[in-house]
Structure formats: structure tokens, C-alpha cells
Motif scaffolding. Sequence first.
Motif, PDB file in Angstrom:
ATOM      1  N   UNK A   1     -35.770 -32.496 -31.568  1.00 34.89           N
ATOM      2  CA  UNK A   1     -37.116 -32.271 -32.092  1.00 34.89           C
ATOM      3  C   UNK A   1     -37.922 -31.539 -31.025  1.00 34.89           C
ATOM      4  N   UNK A   2     -38.563 -30.459 -31.408  1.00 34.79           N
ATOM      5  CA  UNK A   2     -39.366 -29.679 -30.485  1.00 34.79           C
ATOM      6  C   UNK A   2     -40.791 -30.246 -30.454  1.00 34.79           C
ATOM      7  N   UNK A   3     -41.296 -30.472 -29.254  1.00 36.85           N
ATOM      8  CA  UNK A   3     -42.650 -30.971 -29.083  1.00 36.85           C
ATOM      9  C   UNK A   3     -43.546 -29.855 -28.539  1.00 36.85           C
ATOM     10  N   UNK A   4     -44.713 -29.717 -29.136  1.00 37.69           N
ATOM     11  CA  UNK A   4     -45.699 -28.748 -28.668  1.00 37.69           C
ATOM     12  C   UNK A   4     -47.022 -29.484 -28.495  1.00 37.69           C
ATOM     13  N   UNK A   5     -47.513 -29.557 -27.261  1.00 39.11           N
ATOM     14  CA  UNK A   5     -48.788 -30.232 -27.007  1.00 39.11           C
ATOM     15  C   UNK A   5     -49.937 -29.232 -27.071  1.00 39.11           C
TER      16      UNK A   5
END
Length: 301
Positions: A262-266
Motif C-alpha cells: 500500500x502506497x502512503x502519501x502524507x
Amino acid sequence: MALPKYDELYNPLLTALQDGQVHGAKALTSEVAALLNLSAEDIAELDSNFHRSVFVNRLNWAKTYLKKAGLIDYPSRANYIITRAGKEVLTSNIQLTNAYLKAHYPSFVDFVSGNLTETSLPHDDAVFPDDTKTPEEQLDNICKTITSALADDLLTEIMQQTPAFFEQLVVDLMKAMDYGDGFKTKSSNDDGIDGIIHEDKLGFNLIYIQAKRWRPDITIGKPQIQSFAGAMMGPPRVEKGLFITTAKFSKGAKEYADAQHIILVDGQKLTSLMIECGLGVSVQKVYQIKRIDSDYFSDSL
């Protein structure tokens, strides 16, 4: 009269906000101008590059730097209020300078990255020589500072919008990054999925999106990522997921996301991608750096 530099506006700006009330941008501009006895002609003076008010532009940058130091805050777009730290500075009669901010406020140092001298901060009328950096290096540092300020403004603007707007923004960003066509799901029945991207025209490859417009100081933990992973199980089961937020992620959330692909983007990465893709921003001015064309001159030999 000669207009004050942006760093000469620090104390007048705090003074105008000393009542502790929220001040709108237009009213604040007038209040600071009155404190400095500036005329309407002074305020209307335009710079030669962008044809905008020199005073307003410098005041905006003074706001940015004081916010980064934690001395003022933006409760909403185009509204400003003094913080407790700002009141303490004001009552102590300290004359604020860039050197003082660097010496006492780490958040200010982080923002300017310690790479800019006081005279080469991006809002003086000229960039003065730096013995340790080439003009190109100075320009690059200035560009980074301006971009950082833009990212901060972008995040503030996003936080003023609705969650539904943010979900559409994320879908638009994926499209701008050429990941494929997509749409946001209906809020009443999304099963934890806020958007879906079709990587191919027939929809064989899907990306599920969860978008959370949460306060930037909130930390998203592992449980929220686990919940999203469960939603990806379907039906239909999807192997690719993007969890994107205006907040930040804990170490546990990042480790779990890596294991689940899962790609996380903050919030920081989000604004960086928006600027890179030109989403929600526009080009104000383009500078070109040119060099000698050696091929042209060699051909004449």
C-alpha cells in the motif's frame, strides 16, 4: 517614503495583531500600513517583475516567516491571529530580525533550511553575493524556499475545502500523474474506498484510494491502514492501494503499508506532487538561465 523590507514588518505585524482577535488580510494590511504611516501611493507601488504591490508582497512574506516561527497562526484562509509565543515576544519589546528568528525558533530554521543568508532571502529587491555559493546555487535555494511556502499555502487551502472536494482532488491528482481514468465513490456507500482508478481502459487493473483530509498535526497509525487493507479484499479484491492524507503516518503504519504493498502519501508529499503536476497551482513567472552555445561557435571555425 522608502518601503520597509519584509523583515522590518515583523514587529508592526505583531503589534497590529496584539488584541488577540482574528484579522482579515485586507484589514491587517491597512492596520500595518497605518502603524507605519504609509500613504495610499506607498501601498500601491508596484514591482517591476510581477506588477503587484511591493508592500503587500513583503507583508505576505513577513506573515509566512512569523507563522513558521510560531508567532502567528492562520485559523482560516486569509485570516490571521497572534499566538501566545507572539504575544510574549511583543511584550518583551524584542526587535525581531531574521538572525533572532534563526537563533530562537527551530521551525523557522527548518523552513529556510539554514541555506539562505539574511540578505539573500527571496523577498529582498536583490540577491546579494554569497562567498560560498554560486549565483545558480543561490537561485536554487530561493526557489526551494518559495516552493516550500507554496506547499504550505496549498495545504492550508485544502484544509478549507470539504472532504468530498479532497477525494476528488486525489482522483484528479492520479489522473494528472497518468495513472489512468478514475472516479470518487459515493460517500454513503463507499465501504472504506473513496476513489477508484482504472489503469487500463477495460478496467482489468484497479487502484483503490482512501483519502483522509485530517489535520496536518494528526498521526495516522497502523489500525487505519489495516482497515484500508481489509477494504481492498473486496469484492472485488484489489492488489494496489493508495492511502493519501493531509496528515502524517506513524512508523508502524509505514511498516505495515510496505508489507501490504500500500502506497502512503502524507501532506508534505501530497503538496509536492500537486506542485510537480501543476494541480491547483499556476505558473507566475519563468526565469531562463542561458549559456554559450559551444556548437554554434565551433561550427564557425
